[in-house]
Design a protein around this motif. Structure first.
Motif: not given
Length: 75
Positions: A12-15, A40-42, A46-49
């Protein structure tokens, strides 16, 4: 911020600026080959790795005209 790091299946990303939009996300292996890319980022998904092998990767996040580099670890 990229979390959790190390991660098993999702990142997950947070700014600090909640209005920031991540325009492109790429994950590269140690050889520099792109192993994951998305435009795009939802923040809910999150980002599936999950499909990545365990190890160290480098993530490039395009924010506006800037690119932010982060090291990530897949468990």
């Amino acid at each position: 911020r990229v979390y959790p790091n190390p991660a098993k299946d999702k990142l997950y990303l947070r700014h600090s600026d909640e209005d920031i939009r991540f325009r492109e996300i790429s994950i590269k292996n140690l050889n520099g080959s792109v192993v994951h890319y998305q435009r795009k980022y939802d923040k809910e998904k999150g980002i599936d790795i999950d499909k990545l092998s365990g190890g160290v990767y480098f993530m490039d996040l395009k924010v506006g005209e800037r690119i932010i580099h982060r090291k990530i670890i897949k468990e």
